[in-house]
Each structure stands twice: as structure tokens, then as C-alpha cells.
Design a protein around this motif. Structure first.
Motif, PDB file in Angstrom:
ATOM      1  N   MET A   1      -1.558 -83.558 -89.987  1.00  0.00           N
ATOM      2  CA  MET A   1      -2.199 -82.808 -88.914  1.00  0.00           C
ATOM      3  C   MET A   1      -3.016 -83.705 -87.983  1.00  0.00           C
ATOM      4  N   HIS A   2      -3.608 -84.727 -88.515  1.00  0.00           N
ATOM      5  CA  HIS A   2      -4.462 -85.601 -87.716  1.00  0.00           C
ATOM      6  C   HIS A   2      -4.000 -87.038 -87.900  1.00  0.00           C
ATOM      7  N   ALA A   3      -4.195 -87.812 -86.858  1.00  0.00           N
ATOM      8  CA  ALA A   3      -3.846 -89.225 -86.950  1.00  0.00           C
ATOM      9  C   ALA A   3      -4.796 -89.891 -87.946  1.00  0.00           C
ATOM     10  N   ARG A   4      -4.260 -90.791 -88.738  1.00  0.00           N
ATOM     11  CA  ARG A   4      -5.091 -91.474 -89.729  1.00  0.00           C
ATOM     12  C   ARG A   4      -5.946 -92.495 -89.005  1.00  0.00           C
ATOM     13  N   HIS A   5      -7.213 -92.481 -89.319  1.00  0.00           N
ATOM     14  CA  HIS A   5      -8.135 -93.425 -88.701  1.00  0.00           C
ATOM     15  C   HIS A   5      -8.117 -94.736 -89.475  1.00  0.00           C
ATOM     16  N   PRO A   6      -8.213 -95.853 -88.786  1.00  0.00           N
ATOM     17  CA  PRO A   6      -8.275 -97.124 -89.518  1.00  0.00           C
ATOM     18  C   PRO A   6      -9.572 -97.183 -90.322  1.00  0.00           C
ATOM     19  N   SER A   7      -9.476 -97.823 -91.471  1.00  0.00           N
ATOM     20  CA  SER A   7     -10.662 -97.891 -92.314  1.00  0.00           C
ATOM     21  C   SER A   7     -11.698 -98.809 -91.680  1.00  0.00           C
ATOM     22  N   ARG A   8     -12.916 -98.470 -91.865  1.00  0.00           N
ATOM     23  CA  ARG A   8     -14.025 -99.210 -91.278  1.00  0.00           C
ATOM     24  C   ARG A   8     -14.478-100.264 -92.285  1.00  0.00           C
ATOM     25  N   PRO A   9     -14.719-101.483 -91.848  1.00  0.00           N
ATOM     26  CA  PRO A   9     -15.182-102.496 -92.813  1.00  0.00           C
ATOM     27  C   PRO A   9     -16.578-102.136 -93.310  1.00  0.00           C
ATOM     28  N   HIS A  10     -16.783-102.287 -94.589  1.00  0.00           N
ATOM     29  CA  HIS A  10     -18.067-101.991 -95.191  1.00  0.00           C
ATOM     30  C   HIS A  10     -18.866-103.279 -95.324  1.00  0.00           C
ATOM     31  N   PRO A  11     -20.154-103.194 -95.239  1.00  0.00           N
ATOM     32  CA  PRO A  11     -20.966-104.409 -95.377  1.00  0.00           C
ATOM     33  C   PRO A  11     -20.885-104.932 -96.803  1.00  0.00           C
ATOM     34  N   PRO A  12     -21.049-106.241 -96.981  1.00  0.00           N
ATOM     35  CA  PRO A  12     -20.979-106.781 -98.340  1.00  0.00           C
ATOM     36  C   PRO A  12     -22.139-106.251 -99.173  1.00  0.00           C
ATOM     37  N   PRO A  13     -21.926-106.120-100.480  1.00  0.00           N
ATOM     38  CA  PRO A  13     -23.011-105.601-101.310  1.00  0.00           C
ATOM     39  C   PRO A  13     -24.191-106.565-101.293  1.00  0.00           C
ATOM     40  N   ALA A  14     -25.365-106.004-101.350  1.00  0.00           N
ATOM     41  CA  ALA A  14     -26.570-106.821-101.310  1.00  0.00           C
ATOM     42  C   ALA A  14     -26.707-107.566-102.632  1.00  0.00           C
ATOM     43  N   ALA A  15     -27.170-108.804-102.548  1.00  0.00           N
ATOM     44  CA  ALA A  15     -27.367-109.603-103.751  1.00  0.00           C
ATOM     45  C   ALA A  15     -28.519-109.014-104.543  1.00  0.00           C
ATOM     46  N   ALA A  16     -28.468-109.179-105.840  1.00  0.00           N
ATOM     47  CA  ALA A  16     -29.535-108.663-106.692  1.00  0.00           C
ATOM     48  C   ALA A  16     -30.833-109.391-106.343  1.00  0.00           C
ATOM     49  N   PRO A  17     -31.949-108.672-106.301  1.00  0.00           N
ATOM     50  CA  PRO A  17     -33.204-109.344-105.947  1.00  0.00           C
ATOM     51  C   PRO A  17     -33.611-110.340-107.031  1.00  0.00           C
ATOM     52  N   ARG A  18     -34.202-111.415-106.604  1.00  0.00           N
ATOM     53  CA  ARG A  18     -34.636-112.437-107.549  1.00  0.00           C
ATOM     54  C   ARG A  18     -35.954-112.004-108.182  1.00  0.00           C
ATOM     55  N   HIS A  19     -36.042-112.249-109.472  1.00  0.00           N
ATOM     56  CA  HIS A  19     -37.258-111.911-110.201  1.00  0.00           C
ATOM     57  C   HIS A  19     -37.947-113.202-110.607  1.00  0.00           C
ATOM     58  N   PHE A  20     -39.240-113.133-110.752  1.00  0.00           N
ATOM     59  CA  PHE A  20     -39.986-114.309-111.166  1.00  0.00           C
ATOM     60  C   PHE A  20     -39.991-114.466-112.689  1.00  0.00           C
ATOM     61  N   ALA A  21     -39.728-113.408-113.369  1.00  0.00           N
ATOM     62  CA  ALA A  21     -39.705-113.461-114.831  1.00  0.00           C
ATOM     63  C   ALA A  21     -38.329-113.039-115.301  1.00  0.00           C
ATOM     64  N   PRO A  22     -37.852-113.551-116.431  1.00  0.00           N
ATOM     65  CA  PRO A  22     -36.542-113.121-116.952  1.00  0.00           C
ATOM     66  C   PRO A  22     -36.616-111.663-117.398  1.00  0.00           C
TER      67      PRO A  22
END
Length: 178
Positions: free
Chosen positions: A148-169
């Protein structure tokens, strides 16, 4: 007797503006009285509790009655006011016409888009119907399979954010002993 209508000084206003503001508030407060009555109503200038000037329509102790008379309007000012009103009315009429024209153009554009979409869907349906043989009963034509509708091209998603760095393990903490 102190009137219930008191005026307090407004910070940031000049001294000459305060009586004019009080006078304007008084004129607006007399809304129930006719314009002719408001022009002839007595106005009293009194000293308030905080030594500020109060303008009221009720006599007060130690106050003086102001002699205020409405003058005749300047004919040139009346003509300028009428000219400004006419110009404002013309501008409002032009703006109204422009808004109606823009609304009509939007409606026409939406109608044209709907017509094009309906024509495209009808053309796709007729092409799909022409591809099937009228005598082929093994695979019946189902309109739900036609896109029924034209397929839209997929939109690029932003890369996942890196895990925040912690000062303690992360726990459990292991502390080496020496």
C-alpha cells in the motif's frame, strides 16, 4: 476614613508616571459609571499610610479636590486616529485574504496528493490483477499482498554510547594484601 482603593508606588516607575497610572486605574475602576459621569466625577488627592499619593473618588481627611476638565479633542488628532484605524482595517483585511488563500492552497495540495496516491494504488492493483490469469484458481488474488505504501529507506542510527568510565572497579572489590 481611608478609601479601600489605594495605590502603591511601583518600583522602577518615575514619579510623574505614578499619578497617571493611578488616574488610569481610577478611570477603569469606574466602569459601571457612564463616560459622561466619569468625566464629571470629583477626584480627590490624598496622602496614604506610607506617605504615598492616593487618587480616589471618595473624599478623605486632609485631601484636596482636583479640578479635572475634559477638553475638546484636536480635529487633526481625530483625523490621524481615523486614518490609522482605516489603515489597520485594510491591513487586517489583506492578512485575512492571504490566510484564506494559503489555507486553500494547502487544501488543494493535500487533495492532489491524495488523488495521486489513489491513482498509484489503483495502477498497482491493476498491474497485479493483470499478472494473474483469470483461469488460475490455484493462487487467488489477495489485495492485502499488494504494498500500500512505498517502503521508506532505513535511517542510520547513531552508534551506541560507550559505557561511562568509573573511578572504582565494579563490586566485589578485590584489594591485594601485602
Amino acid at each position: 476614613m481611608v478609601s479601600a482603593m489605594t495605590a502603591k508606588p511601583i518600583p522602577g516607575r518615575s514619579k510623574p508616571a505614578a499619578p497617571m497610572i493611578a488616574m488610569g486605574a481610577l478611570v477603569l475602576a469606574i466602569g459601571g459609571v457612564g463616560v459622561a459621569d466619569a468625566a464629571t466625577a470629583p477626584i480627590y488627592k490624598c496622602l496614604g499610610n506610607n506617605l504615598g499619593m492616593i487618587y480616589t473618588d471618595q473624599p478623605c481627611k486632609g485631601g484636596e479636590r482636583l479640578d479635572v476638565h475634559a477638553g475638546d479633542p484636536d480635529p487633526a488628532a481625530v483625523a490621524r486616529l481615523q486614518s490609522a484605524r482605516d489603515q489597520l482595517d485594510r491591513g487586517a483585511a489583506v492578512r485575512l485574504v492571504e490566510e484564506r488563500r494559503a489555507a486553500t492552497q494547502r487544501d488543494l495540495a493535500a487533495w492532489t496528493r491524495r488523488q495521486r496516491e489513489e491513482d498509484r494504488i489503483a495502477a498497482d492493483a491493476s498491474e497485479a490483477a493483470a499478472a494473474l490469469s483469470p483461469y488460475d484458481y490455484s493462487s487467488p488474488w489477495y489485495s492485502g499482498l499488494v504494498p500500500m505504501h512505498a517502503r521508506h529507506p532505513s535511517r542510520p542510527h547513531p552508534p551506541p554510547a560507550a559505557a561511562p568510565r568509573h573511578f572504582a572497579p565494579t563490586p566485589p572489590y578485590v584489594v591485594p594484601r601485602s
